[in-house]
Write a protein that holds these residues in place. Structure first.
Motif, PDB file in Angstrom:
ATOM      1  N   ILE A 262      48.864  37.312  48.228  1.00  0.00           N
ATOM      2  CA  ILE A 262      47.391  37.209  48.213  1.00  0.00           C
ATOM      3  C   ILE A 262      46.979  38.596  48.499  1.00  0.00           C
ATOM      4  O   ILE A 262      45.923  38.970  47.927  1.00  0.00           O
ATOM      5  N   SER A 263      47.540  39.315  49.315  1.00  0.00           N
ATOM      6  CA  SER A 263      46.746  40.516  49.892  1.00  0.00           C
ATOM      7  C   SER A 263      47.272  41.779  48.915  1.00  0.00           C
ATOM      8  O   SER A 263      46.456  42.800  49.273  1.00  0.00           O
ATOM      9  N   SER A 264      48.468  41.777  48.399  1.00  0.00           N
ATOM     10  CA  SER A 264      48.786  42.852  47.702  1.00  0.00           C
ATOM     11  C   SER A 264      48.038  42.894  46.448  1.00  0.00           C
ATOM     12  O   SER A 264      47.158  41.836  45.864  1.00  0.00           O
ATOM     13  N   ALA A 265      47.906  44.225  46.090  1.00  0.00           N
ATOM     14  CA  ALA A 265      47.002  44.404  44.596  1.00  0.00           C
ATOM     15  C   ALA A 265      47.791  43.898  43.649  1.00  0.00           C
ATOM     16  O   ALA A 265      49.068  44.114  43.400  1.00  0.00           O
ATOM     17  N   ILE A 266      47.087  43.405  42.412  1.00  0.00           N
ATOM     18  CA  ILE A 266      47.661  43.107  41.280  1.00  0.00           C
ATOM     19  C   ILE A 266      47.227  44.073  40.113  1.00  0.00           C
ATOM     20  O   ILE A 266      46.003  44.085  39.944  1.00  0.00           O
ATOM     21  N   GLY A 267      48.203  44.956  39.408  1.00  0.00           N
ATOM     22  CA  GLY A 267      47.551  45.918  38.580  1.00  0.00           C
ATOM     23  C   GLY A 267      46.625  46.661  38.872  1.00  0.00           C
ATOM     24  O   GLY A 267      45.793  46.961  38.177  1.00  0.00           O
ATOM     25  N   GLY A 268      46.745  46.953  40.338  1.00  0.00           N
ATOM     26  CA  GLY A 268      45.613  48.147  40.741  1.00  0.00           C
ATOM     27  C   GLY A 268      44.347  47.491  41.039  1.00  0.00           C
ATOM     28  O   GLY A 268      43.411  48.052  41.552  1.00  0.00           O
TER      29      GLY A 268
END
Length: 460
Positions: free
Chosen positions: A311-317
């Motif tokens: 959830i916390s990590s960026a997806i595609g920036g």
């Protein structure tokens, strides 16, 4: 098993208590095994409880694939007498406006014969003469037969059982009955012929009509019933009332089903929070309470961390917070449905990329790698944990089951040894009492003999 007491009548020893206490000492290793078995079974149950939660995550995540996210459609109608629904095949932002000219009706009529009884056998010269044949406009035929000596009630039951006609007995006055028959479906015409090839005495009264719409562009659409399927591809429109002259047109519009997509994301968040809560309950001890079943379990702690990282990590920036997903201080996930719905309406492409990801593409020779969205990451994590064949949680639970089986076998074997030990102790104490009793009897006899030797009153 009943154990007989051997409390010493000779020794005065509480033999039963002695044996019981000795057996408690002998059973100490088995008690430890039983404690270990209970702990092992509790751990297996805990792993399965967590596994159930991760399986729920997988189900919720798979419901948010790229296709299903984009495919969720809804259809709205501006009229209360027109209902509409849309499937994934419908095109968002498509619409149609129309007025309802007429509703579909079913052909109906009466049989010519007047009957005096509903239960008496039909007259032999009755019209219609059974069997009768129903022929529909497309040439399909259905033959309806009645049993010998059938009554009017029997004939009506046979007509209704055919599936092509509906029949009703109408009482005009006492002892006067007519039969009303009509098509089972609206918009379809039929003819009836009897065994003599006549019209079976059928008199049409109401013609079949199709439902008709007039579109604002001047075109007309018809349906044999009051439901128009694919008037707009992927939609189903049902009308229930014809419009009066001069009535305003009804507009049916297709759009993305924001509520359905939002509900799916909320279900995924709820499943993730459910897993986090269960993991915390099994791995973190509460002050004043018993030690957690899986206190500090590294596998569960790692799964919890990976779940939050998804959830916390960026997806595609892009950050998940842009669609209403954030991590709370208490280690749970929060979801702002209003933020998500607003973002879905304004930027559905970004929402789809963040939640469901995108596939690899090549445009004009330029390749763009696939992006795994939040749902994809959680689905993969859940599969790693809960797959029935290779899941880590499944393997851990099975490992505890195997250990529990081994422990139970050792406990059962200990029961046999303890019973043998109890039998041995009982025999030993019984032998002791027997020996003491023998010694006591011998002592009494010797005392008696000695007493007689030194008895001054004994006659010489």
């Amino acid at each position: 098993m009943v154990t007989l007491g051997v409390d010493g009548l000779v020794s005065g020893l509480d033999t039963t208590s002695i044996i019981t206490n000795l057996m408690k000492v002998e059973a100490k290793p088995q008690d430890l095994l039983k404690t270990q078995l209970s702990a092992t079974q509790a751990k297996a149950a805990a792993y399965r409880a967590v596994n159930t939660r991760f399986d729920a995550i997988r189900t919720a995540a798979e419901a948010l694939t790229t296709s299903s996210l984009a495919a969720a459609k809804t259809a709205t109608s501006t009229s209360t007498s027109v209902t509409a629904s849309a499937t994934s095949a419908a095109s968002a932002k498509s619409s149609v406006s129309f007025t309802v000219d007429r509703l579909a009706t079913a052909q109906s009529g009466l049989l010519a014969t007047t009957y005096t009884s509903t239960t008496a056998a039909l007259p032999t010269d009755d019209v219609p003469s059974y069997p009768i044949t129903v022929t529909q406009a497309d040439g399909t035929t259905t033959q309806i037969t009645v049993p010998p000596n059938a009554s009017l009630l029997d004939a009506v039951s046979a007509i209704n059982a055919s599936g092509v006609l509906n029949a009703t007995i109408i009482q005009l006055e006492k002892g006067q009955y007519r039969v009303q028959v009509g098509a089972a479906e609206t918009g379809k015409t039929f003819t009836i012929t009897d065994a003599n090839g006549s019209s079976a005495g059928y008199v049409p009264k109401v013609d079949a009509t199709t439902a008709q719409l007039t579109l604002t562009n001047g075109l007309t659409a018809t349906s044999t019933n009051n439901t128009f399927t694919d008037l707009i591809p992927g939609t189903t429109i049902t009308v229930s009332k014809a419009d009066t002259a001069g009535a305003a047109p009804t507009t049916v519009a297709v759009g993305s089903d924001s509520a359905a997509v939002t509900a799916k994301v909320k279900a995924l968040v709820d499943a993730a929070n459910g897993a986090l809560g269960v993991i915390k309950g099994y791995t973190v001890s509460t002050a004043g309470a018993a030690t957690a079943t899986l206190q500090g379990d590294s596998t569960l702690v790692q799964l919890s961390s990976q779940l939050l990282t998804s959830i916390s990590s960026a997806i595609g920036g892009k950050s998940a917070s842009t669609v209403g997903l954030q991590l709370a201080k208490d280690g749970t996930i929060t979801f702002d449905a209003s933020v998500f719905a607003a973002k879905l309406a304004s930027d559905p492409t970004t929402v789809a990329k963040l939640i469901s990801g995108t596939g690899a593409t090549t445009v004009n020779g330029v390749s763009t790698p696939a992006v795994t969205g939040i749902a994809g990451q959680l689905a993969a994590l859940a599969k790693t944990a809960s797959d029935s064949s290779t899941g880590t949680l499944v393997a851990l639970a099975k490992g505890r089951d195997s250990l529990a089986t081994t422990l139970q076998t050792r406990i059962d074997a200990f029961d046999i040894r303890l019973e043998a030990r109890r039998t041995t102790l009982t025999k030993q104490f019984t032998t002791l009492e027997t020996a003491l009793n023998t010694i006591k009897n011998q002592s009494s006899w010797l005392s008696s003999q000695i007493g007689q030797l030194y008895n001054p009153n004994k006659s010489s």
